[in-house]
Motif scaffolding. Structure first.
Motif, PDB file in Angstrom:
ATOM      1  N   ASP A 143     -55.246 -24.633  -1.814  1.00  0.00           N
ATOM      2  CA  ASP A 143     -56.544 -25.298  -1.934  1.00  0.00           C
ATOM      3  C   ASP A 143     -56.722 -26.378  -0.869  1.00  0.00           C
ATOM      4  OD1 ASP A 143     -57.262 -23.716  -4.078  1.00  0.00           O
ATOM      5  OD2 ASP A 143     -56.534 -25.136  -5.591  1.00  0.00           O
ATOM      6  N   ARG A 144     -55.660 -27.143  -0.628  1.00  0.00           N
ATOM      7  CA  ARG A 144     -55.776 -28.213   0.373  1.00  0.00           C
ATOM      8  C   ARG A 144     -56.007 -27.639   1.770  1.00  0.00           C
ATOM      9  NH1 ARG A 144     -51.215 -30.248  -2.331  1.00  0.00           N
ATOM     10  NH2 ARG A 144     -49.869 -29.691  -0.553  1.00  0.00           N
ATOM     11  N   ALA A 167     -50.041 -23.012  -4.783  1.00  0.00           N
ATOM     12  CA  ALA A 167     -51.445 -22.959  -5.199  1.00  0.00           C
ATOM     13  C   ALA A 167     -52.185 -24.234  -4.801  1.00  0.00           C
ATOM     14  CB  ALA A 167     -51.538 -22.738  -6.709  1.00  0.00           C
ATOM     15  N   ALA A 168     -51.532 -25.374  -4.999  1.00  0.00           N
ATOM     16  CA  ALA A 168     -52.162 -26.639  -4.613  1.00  0.00           C
ATOM     17  C   ALA A 168     -52.302 -26.725  -3.087  1.00  0.00           C
ATOM     18  CB  ALA A 168     -51.336 -27.816  -5.151  1.00  0.00           C
ATOM     19  N   LEU A 169     -51.256 -26.276  -2.388  1.00  0.00           N
ATOM     20  CA  LEU A 169     -51.305 -26.271  -0.926  1.00  0.00           C
ATOM     21  C   LEU A 169     -52.407 -25.350  -0.430  1.00  0.00           C
ATOM     22  CD1 LEU A 169     -50.003 -27.090   1.805  1.00  0.00           C
ATOM     23  CD2 LEU A 169     -48.481 -25.100   1.538  1.00  0.00           C
ATOM     24  N   PHE A 181     -56.534 -17.431  -5.193  1.00  0.00           N
ATOM     25  CA  PHE A 181     -55.085 -17.570  -5.045  1.00  0.00           C
ATOM     26  C   PHE A 181     -54.349 -16.373  -5.639  1.00  0.00           C
ATOM     27  CE2 PHE A 181     -50.885 -19.125  -6.443  1.00  0.00           C
ATOM     28  CZ  PHE A 181     -50.358 -19.425  -5.181  1.00  0.00           C
ATOM     29  N   ARG A 208     -42.319 -23.531 -10.072  1.00  0.00           N
ATOM     30  CA  ARG A 208     -42.680 -24.782  -9.409  1.00  0.00           C
ATOM     31  C   ARG A 208     -43.199 -24.522  -7.992  1.00  0.00           C
ATOM     32  NH1 ARG A 208     -37.933 -26.449 -12.037  1.00  0.00           N
ATOM     33  NH2 ARG A 208     -36.717 -26.138 -10.130  1.00  0.00           N
ATOM     34  N   HIS A 238     -59.528 -26.324   2.262  1.00  0.00           N
ATOM     35  CA  HIS A 238     -60.474 -27.414   2.527  1.00  0.00           C
ATOM     36  C   HIS A 238     -60.309 -27.924   3.955  1.00  0.00           C
ATOM     37  CE1 HIS A 238     -63.024 -30.888   1.665  1.00  0.00           C
ATOM     38  NE2 HIS A 238     -62.089 -31.661   2.201  1.00  0.00           N
ATOM     39  N   ALA A 276     -46.741 -23.151  -8.170  1.00  0.00           N
ATOM     40  CA  ALA A 276     -47.730 -24.201  -8.420  1.00  0.00           C
ATOM     41  C   ALA A 276     -47.954 -25.035  -7.168  1.00  0.00           C
ATOM     42  CB  ALA A 276     -47.257 -25.084  -9.580  1.00  0.00           C
ATOM     43  N   ALA A 277     -46.855 -25.341  -6.462  1.00  0.00           N
ATOM     44  CA  ALA A 277     -46.998 -26.124  -5.231  1.00  0.00           C
ATOM     45  C   ALA A 277     -47.786 -25.340  -4.180  1.00  0.00           C
ATOM     46  CB  ALA A 277     -45.616 -26.498  -4.697  1.00  0.00           C
TER      47      ALA A 277
END
Length: 832
Positions: free
Chosen positions: A117-118, A113-115, A730, A107, A121, A110-111
C-alpha cells in the motif's frame, strides 16, 4: 560501414523506473517471503508424518490431529490453522517449529501488504510528478486524442478513487513506462541523433557516454497525408479555378469491341491515414473528353470538361469520382517533394478567395495555422502546448470547413527530437558486430530468407514471361497477381535455412542458453551479405539485436530526416559511391508519418507524369520488366532505353499502406537482399505450430557476440492467472507473484499479445506493441490483470535486456534506454 549510426534515446531517464514502479522494496520483501514459504513447504511432509504418529498414539485427540494434518496438507490459510490449532501445535517440538515458521510467514505477509500500500501511494505520487515533465507532455500532445490533457488532469488529482480515474492512471502510467524503457521508431518520447563512426579510441574513452551533450530540439512537420486529402476537397469545391489532366498511367488495349484505354489509378481510401493507398484499374472507352483541346501538358479547365458532359449529369459528383480515384490530376498541384505544404495550400486558397468569397474561410484558417506553426520555433512548456493546441484545432477546423473527416486529427507529425552532440562510436567494434551478423544472415537465414515468392509462383511467372519479352509495369503487375493467386505455397528456394534454424531453436529450447555454431569468418571488411541495417543495443561486449532491415541508408530513412545538417546525409551518400546515382527511389505519400524528406537516390520514380522531374527521373508508365536468361528474378528496366534499373530497398512496414503495384516492385527490388528480420516472428510460428498446452520457455539465443533473441516464455491464454471478480489488489498480487516465480520469470519484462491467425504478420497494432511490465510493481498490478483479460491467443514474456546494465547512453549521471542503428555495406559496392 555507413559513416554514421543512428542513436535513439528515450527522453525520460531509465533511473526514473524505480520510482515509477515502486517495486524495489516490494521485490525484496516478496523474495524473502517466497523463501520462507519454500522453507515452510519443505517441512510439510515431515510435519504431516508427525501428526499421523501423534494421532495414532492419542485416541482422545485423534480427530483433532487428523483435521490439523488435512489442513496443512491441503494448504488451508495459515492464519486459520494458527488460530484454530495453536495449542495442539505448541505441544510438540517439531510442530512448534512449524508453527514458528508459519507465524514468521504471516508476519512477513502482513508487512508486505502494508509495504504494498505504501509503495502504491509513493509510485502514484512519483508518476504524477513525472507526468509534468515538459518533454513527456510534449510527446503526449502528439498522441491520439490529445492525451496530454488527461496527463495534466492526472498530475493534479488528489484522489484516484473511481474506475475512470484508475483507467486514466493506467493509460498515463503506460505512456510513462514507454517513455522510460522502450525505444521506438514511432515514439514521440524519443530523441534521435547521428553518431559518427571513428577509429578505435583508448579503452577509457571508448566507453564514454554517447549523450555527452544532451541538448534536444523538437522537430515537427505537417501531416502531409491529411493536407493532400484536404486539398482534394478544396479543389472539388472550387473546381472552376483549376485545370485538370488525365492520368499518364494508361495503355491501349483491345477487345472484341475495338480499342479502349486501361487506366491504372492510385485511389484514396478515407479509412486509411495514408494518402492514395489503393491501386486499381479502370477502363476508359475514349480519352477524347479529357484530351481534345488540351495544352501541351494535357491540361484543360473545368469549364471545358463540364460542357462536354451529357445533359443531366451530376458534374460535381463525377469530378469527385475522377479526382479521388486518381483518373484526373488538378493544377496547381501541391509539390510532395519539397516546399511547405501549408504555405503552398495557403497561396492557392488566397488566389481562389480573390474571386470566390466561399474560399476565404479556408484561406484564413490556413493563415492562422501558419502563424501557429511559426510560433513553435523556440516555444517551450505551456507556450509550446498552446501552439500545438492551435494547430490541432486548426486542422479540425479545416476538416469541418471542407467536410473531410480525417483518420488522424493532428495537424503535425512529430518526429523524435534531435540530439545534436553525440560522441563517436567505435568503428571497429561495430564492424565486428556487422561481420558476425552478416555470417548469421548468410549461413542461418540465407540472403533471400523472406523474398516472398514461392518456387511455384516464380515458375508460373516465368512461363507467363517468355525470354526477351518486355512487359510494361502494369501488365507485369497483373500477371504477377494472377500467379500469386494461383499458387501461394512453397518456400522461395526449397527448404530455407531459416526453417532449419527455427527447428533447431525448438529442439534446444530447454537449454540454459542456445549458442549457435560459428561459421568461417567473412573476409575483412565484408559482412558476408548484401547491405543491411542492424537495430539493437550495445551491452558490454555484446550487441543485442532487435531486428535486421534491408539497409540502403536506413540510417537516414524517412523517420530520421529532421536533422538540418546536410553534411551527415552527404557523407552517408558518398559511402555508397555510384550506387545511389544508378538507383531509383519512390518518393510518395504512403506510409506512416509522411513528412518531407530529402531525396537519397539520384533518381526518382514518380507515380504519374512528373511535374518537377530532374534528369533521370521516370514515371511508372516508363517502366517495364523482362526476365533475362540465367537470372532468378525479373529485371526492372526503362522501357524506352532498355537500361536496367535498381530500386532503393525499403522494408515494407505495413503492406496495407502501399498500393500493391509498389509492394510488388519493392519486393522484387530486394528479393536477393536481407529483408526485415525479427527473431520473434519465427519463434511465434514454431510455438503456434506446436499448439502448446503448457508454458513454453525458449532460451536466450546467441551467435558469437550477438544476442539474437532474449530469453522468453510463451503462455497460452488459458494458462494465465486471472484476477477474480472482487479480488483485492494485494490478494491478486500474491497469486500473480507466486505464478511468476514458479515459472522462473524475471521481475521486469516486455510482453506482447499474439493472435494465432497472424503468426507471420508484422503486427503493429496497439495490441501487439511490446508493453513493459514489472511484476513486483503495486501500481501495475491492476494493469496486468486487465492485460491478461484482453482477447489474444498467446502471450510472450521476454526478459528486459540490456538497458538496465548498459551505461553508454548516460548524461549528467542519469542513464537512458537507447538503441543504435548501423548499416553495413557489401565489399564490392554492387547495386543494392
Amino acid at each position: 560501414m555507413v559513416p554514421y549510426a543512428v542513436v535513439r534515446a528515450n527522453n525520460l531517464p531509465l533511473d526514473a523506473l524505480d520510482g515509477l514502479t515502486g517495486s524495489n522494496a516490494v521485490e525484496a520483501a516478496a523474495t524473502a517471503l517466497a523463501h520462507e514459504r519454500t522453507v515452510l513447504a519443505g517441512m510439510q511432509d515431515a510435519v504431516c508424518d508427525r501428526l499421523h504418529e501423534l494421532a495414532a498414539a492419542d485416541g482422545a485427540r485423534y480427530r483433532r490431529y487428523i483435521d490439523l494434518r488435512r489442513a496443512i496438507f491441503n494448504g488451508r490459510p495459515l492464519a486459520d490453522i494458527a488460530a484454530r490449532h495453536a495449542g495442539l501445535l505448541a505441544g510438540d517440538e517439531q510442530l512448534q517449529a512449524w508453527l514458528d515458521r508459519a507465524n514468521a510467514v504471516l508476519r512477513q505477509e502482513a508487512a508486505l501488504a502494508a509495504l504494498f500500500d505504501r509503495e502504491l501511494h509513493a509510485a502514484r505520487k512519483f508518476s504524477q510528478a513525472l507526468a509534468t515533465e515538459p518533454l513527456f507532455l510534449q510527446g503526449m500532445a502528439m498522441t491520439r486524442a490529445q492525451l496530454y490533457e488527461t496527463a495534466r488532469a492526472y498530475s493534479t488529482s488528489a484522489d484516484v478513487d473511481d474506475k475512470k480515474k484508475l483507467n486514466d492512471e493506467e493509460t498515463i502510467h503506460r505512456y510513462l513506462a514507454r517513455a522510460v524503457t522502450k525505444v521506438s521508431p514511432f515514439s514521440t518520447f524519443t530523441s534521435v541523433g547521428f553518431a559518427p563512426l571513428a577509429p578505435a579510441a583508448p579503452a577509457s574513452a571508448s566507453r564514454a557516454s554517447l549523450l555527452n551533450g544532451r541538448a534536444t530540439a523538437g522537430r515537427y512537420s505537417l501531416d502531409r497525408a491529411g493536407f493532400f486529402k484536404l486539398y482534394d476537397r478544396f479543389v472539388l469545391r472550387h473546381r472552376d479555378h483549376f485545370r485538370f489532366r488525365l492520368t499518364g498511367n494508361r495503355s491501349a488495349r483491345a477487345d472484341g469491341q475495338g480499342q479502349y484505354q486501361c487506366g491504372y489509378l492510385f485511389t484514396d481510401q478515407p479509412k486509411y491515414y495514408a494518402y492514395r493507398t489503393t491501386f486499381v484499374t479502370a477502363r476508359v472507352k475514349s480519352t477524347a473528353l479529357f484530351t481534345e483541346g488540351a495544352d501541351a501538358q494535357g491540361w484543360l479547365p473545368w469549364s471545358v470538361l463540364a460542357q462536354r458532359l451529357p445533359a443531366g449529369t451530376d458534374a460535381a459528383a463525377l469530378l469527385e469520382k475522377w479526382l479521388v480515384s486518381g483518373l484526373l490530376h488538378a493544377s496547381p498541384e501541391l509539390d510532395d517533394e519539397g516546399g511547405d505544404l501549408l504555405h503552398q495550400f495557403g497561396a492557392v486558397a488566397r488566389r481562389v478567395a480573390g474571386d470566390d468569397a466561399a474560399a476565404r474561410p479556408v484561406a484564413l484558417a490556413l493563415d492562422r495555422m501558419a502563424g501557429a506553426v511559426a510560433s513553435l520555433e523556440g516555444a517551450a512548456g505551456p507556450a509550446l502546448l498552446a501552439a500545438l493546441d492551435d494547430i490541432h484545432a486548426g486542422m479540425a477546423h479545416l476538416a469541418t470547413l471542407l467536410d473531410c473527416p480525417l483518420v488522424k486529427t493532428a495537424g503535425l507529425v512529430y518526429h523524435d527530437s534531435s540530439l545534436p552532440d553525440l560522441a563517436p562510436l567505435d568503428h571497429a567494434e561495430l564492424e565486428g558486430y556487422a561481420r558476425q551478423i552478416g555470417e548469421f544472415v548468410t549461413h542461418y537465414l540465407g540472403v533471400n530468407f523472406h523474398s516472398g515468392f514461392g518456387d511455384a509462383q516464380l515458375a508460373a511467372l516465368r512461363a507467363a514471361m517468355p525470354p526477351g519479352e518486355q512487359v510494361d509495369v502494369f501488365d507485369f503487375h497483373e500477371r504477377m497477381q494472377r500467379c500469386m493467386a494461383a499458387e501461394t505455397t512453397g518456400p522461395a528456394r526449397g527448404t530455407l535455412p531459416i526453417l532449419r534454424l527455427y527447428q533447431q531453436i525448438w529442439e534446444r529450447r530447454d537449454e540454459g542458453e542456445i549458442v549457435l555454431d560459428p561459421v568461417p569468418a567473412s573476409r575483412p571488411g565484408n559482412a558476408g551479405a548484401r547491405p543491411f541495417a542492424a537495430y539493437g543495443h550495445l551491452c558490454g561486449d555484446f550487441f543485442v539485436l532487435n531486428n535486421i532491415d534491408s539497409g540502403y541508408l536506413r540510417c537516414f530513412s524517412r523517420f530520421f530526416t529532421f536533422a538540418g545538417d546536410g553534411a551527415v546525409l552527404q557523407a552517408c551518400r558518398e559511402s555508397y559511391g555510384k550506387v545511389l546515382e544508378q538507383a531509383c527511389d519512390f518518393y510518395d505519400s504512403f506510409g506512416f508519418n509522411t513528412a518531407l524528406r530529402p531525396r537519397i537516390c539520384k533518381r526518382r520514380i514518380w507515380r504519374d507524369t512528373p511535374t518537377a522531374a530532374r534528369p533521370g527521373d521516370l514515371a511508372l508508365a516508363d517502366l517495364a520488366l523482362t526476365w533475362p536468361e540465367g537470372t532468378p528474378y525479373p529485371q526492372l528496366i526503362d522501357r524506352h532505353t532498355g537500361e536496367a534499373l535498381a530500386l532503393r530497398q525499403s522494408g515494407l512496414f505495413t503492406k496495407e499502406l502501399y498500393p500493391k503495384i509498389l509492394e510488388t516492385l519493392l519486393r522484387l527490388g530486394m528479393a536477393d537482399a536481407p529483408r526485415y528480420f525479427a527473431f520473434r516472428f519465427g519463434v511465434h510460428k514454431v510455438v503456434s505450430d506446436a499448439e502448446p498446452r503448457e508454458i513454453v520457455r525458449i532460451a536466450r539465443v546467441r551467435y558469437r557476440d550477438i544476442v539474437l533473441s532474449r530469453e522468453q516464455w510463451w503462455v497460452p491464454k488459458a494458462l494465465l492467472p486471472v484476477r477474480a471478480a472482487g479480488e483485492d489488489a494485494f490478494g491478486w498480487f500474491t497469486r500473480l507473484d507466486a505464478w511468476r516465480r514458479s515459472h522462473g520469470m524475471p521481475q521486469r519484462v516486455f510482453i506482447r499479445r499474439h493472435e494465432a491467425d497472424k503468426v507471420l504478420d508484422r503486427d503493429v497494432s496497439n495490441a501487439k506493441k511490446p508493453l513493459f511490465v514489472d511484476f513486483s510493481s503495486p501500481i501495475m498490478t491492476r494493469m496486468i490483470g486487465r492485460i491478461f483479460n484482453t482477447p489474444f491467443a498467446l502471450l510472450s514474456i521476454e526478459e528486459m535486456l540490456p538497458d538496465a546494465q548498459d551505461d553508454r547512453a548516460r548524461h549528467g549521471g542519469a542513464r537512458y534506454a537507447h538503441e543504435i542503428i548501423f548499416e553495413s555495406l557489401d565489399q564490392a559496392g554492387d547495386l543494392p
